[in-house]
Design a protein around this motif. Structure first.
Motif, PDB file in Angstrom:
ATOM      1  N   PRO A   1       0.823  -1.229  -0.086  1.00 58.49           N
ATOM      2  CA  PRO A   1      -0.073   0.066   0.059  1.00 58.49           C
ATOM      3  C   PRO A   1       0.919   1.276  -0.045  1.00 58.49           C
ATOM      4  O   PRO A   1       0.332   2.490  -0.217  1.00 58.49           O
ATOM      5  CB  PRO A   1      -0.971  -0.036   1.320  1.00 58.49           C
ATOM      6  N   GLY A   2       2.388   0.999   0.372  1.00 62.14           N
ATOM      7  CA  GLY A   2       3.030   2.234   0.342  1.00 62.14           C
ATOM      8  C   GLY A   2       4.450   1.708   0.499  1.00 62.14           C
ATOM      9  O   GLY A   2       4.699   0.639   0.387  1.00 62.14           O
ATOM     10  N   LEU A   3       5.244   2.695   0.752  1.00 60.92           N
ATOM     11  CA  LEU A   3       6.792   2.189   1.011  1.00 60.92           C
ATOM     12  C   LEU A   3       6.897   1.340   2.222  1.00 60.92           C
ATOM     13  O   LEU A   3       6.195   1.421   2.899  1.00 60.92           O
ATOM     14  CB  LEU A   3       7.590   3.457   1.197  1.00 60.92           C
ATOM     15  N   LEU A   4       7.535   0.348   1.853  1.00 64.93           N
ATOM     16  CA  LEU A   4       7.750  -0.624   2.874  1.00 64.93           C
ATOM     17  C   LEU A   4       9.044  -0.186   3.987  1.00 64.93           C
ATOM     18  O   LEU A   4       9.818   0.506   3.546  1.00 64.93           O
ATOM     19  CB  LEU A   4       8.475  -2.110   2.368  1.00 64.93           C
ATOM     20  N   VAL A   5       8.589  -0.494   5.207  1.00 64.49           N
ATOM     21  CA  VAL A   5       9.570  -0.057   6.428  1.00 64.49           C
ATOM     22  C   VAL A   5      10.644  -0.724   6.356  1.00 64.49           C
ATOM     23  O   VAL A   5      10.590  -1.937   6.271  1.00 64.49           O
ATOM     24  CB  VAL A   5       8.828  -0.287   7.634  1.00 64.49           C
ATOM     25  N   PRO A   6      12.088  -0.210   6.249  1.00 62.94           N
ATOM     26  CA  PRO A   6      13.288  -1.048   6.144  1.00 62.94           C
ATOM     27  C   PRO A   6      13.148  -1.639   7.393  1.00 62.94           C
ATOM     28  O   PRO A   6      13.068  -1.277   8.289  1.00 62.94           O
ATOM     29  CB  PRO A   6      14.213  -0.019   5.969  1.00 62.94           C
ATOM     30  N   PRO A   7      14.245  -2.790   7.410  1.00 61.91           N
ATOM     31  CA  PRO A   7      14.783  -3.399   8.664  1.00 61.91           C
ATOM     32  C   PRO A   7      15.555  -2.572   9.652  1.00 61.91           C
ATOM     33  O   PRO A   7      16.236  -1.816   8.964  1.00 61.91           O
ATOM     34  CB  PRO A   7      15.573  -4.635   7.984  1.00 61.91           C
ATOM     35  N   THR A   8      15.248  -2.733  10.749  1.00 60.28           N
ATOM     36  CA  THR A   8      15.642  -2.001  12.067  1.00 60.28           C
ATOM     37  C   THR A   8      15.021  -0.626  11.991  1.00 60.28           C
ATOM     38  O   THR A   8      15.564   0.114  12.981  1.00 60.28           O
ATOM     39  CB  THR A   8      17.321  -1.998  12.019  1.00 60.28           C
ATOM     40  N   PHE A   9      14.146  -0.066  11.285  1.00 59.38           N
ATOM     41  CA  PHE A   9      13.819   1.239  11.337  1.00 59.38           C
ATOM     42  C   PHE A   9      12.831   1.352  12.340  1.00 59.38           C
ATOM     43  O   PHE A   9      12.898   2.512  13.205  1.00 59.38           O
ATOM     44  CB  PHE A   9      12.841   1.753  10.047  1.00 59.38           C
ATOM     45  N   LEU A  10      12.283   0.396  13.088  1.00 64.94           N
ATOM     46  CA  LEU A  10      11.581   0.329  14.254  1.00 64.94           C
ATOM     47  C   LEU A  10      12.158   0.701  15.389  1.00 64.94           C
ATOM     48  O   LEU A  10      11.849   1.276  16.338  1.00 64.94           O
ATOM     49  CB  LEU A  10      10.818  -1.011  14.493  1.00 64.94           C
ATOM     50  N   PHE A  11      13.558   0.393  15.538  1.00 61.18           N
ATOM     51  CA  PHE A  11      14.361   0.848  16.448  1.00 61.18           C
ATOM     52  C   PHE A  11      14.536   2.240  16.694  1.00 61.18           C
ATOM     53  O   PHE A  11      14.415   3.021  17.664  1.00 61.18           O
ATOM     54  CB  PHE A  11      15.879   0.264  16.517  1.00 61.18           C
TER      55      PHE A  11
END
Length: 151
Positions: free
Chosen positions: A49-59
């Motif tokens: 639905p939009g840009l995918l969140v890159p790995p480790t961005f949640l940190f």
């Protein structure tokens, strides 16, 4: 020694909106070359639905808590004696630009090693999106160095 009664302490949940520009910046800064992280049209062409969140961005998003020092304040920790011990991510579902993520942090464990010279504080964070879908579980271990151990 850190008071073990804090094991199980739950911090107030907080929410963070995921903005596309931040995702692009993070993807570039971390060397992500897949355009699903930087080009919305490509992401949609892949069914997202939009840009995918890159790995480790949640940190990075977790550090946007209303009080990023809450755990240090609660436990009375001096940041000069802290080391980053471990960071873990367990993903259940993807997150995207435009999502609002909810973070729920809890002190999972506190233990020591080397006769108390080192203490470890383990924090678990559950992340869900605006519909309540589980996105990830984050694990962070902070190491507290004490001046001297007692034999």
């Amino acid at each position: 020694m850190i008071d073990r009664r804090h094991i199980g302490h739950v911090f107030a949940p907080f929410a963070v909106d995921i903005e596309a520009g931040r995702l692009r910046f993070f993807a570039k800064a971390t060397g992500q070359t897949d355009p699903v992280y930087t080009d919305a049209a490509v992401a949609r062409a892949h069914g997202y639905p939009g840009l995918l969140v890159p790995p480790t961005f949640l940190f990075c998003l977790e550090m946007e808590a209303p009080d990023p020092a809450a755990i240090r304040n609660l436990l009375g920790l001096d940041y000069r004696s802290l080391l980053h011990g471990e960071q873990r991510f367990r993903y259940q579902a993807p997150a995207f630009a435009g999502d609002t993520l909810r973070f729920e942090q809890r002190i999972e464990d506190i233990y020591d090693r080397k006769n108390g010279a080192l203490e470890f504080v383990v924090r678990r964070t559950r992340v869900s999106n605006q519909t309540g879908t589980a996105i990830a579980e984050l694990g962070t271990t902070t190491v507290v160095q004490h001046a001297a151990a007692k034999p």
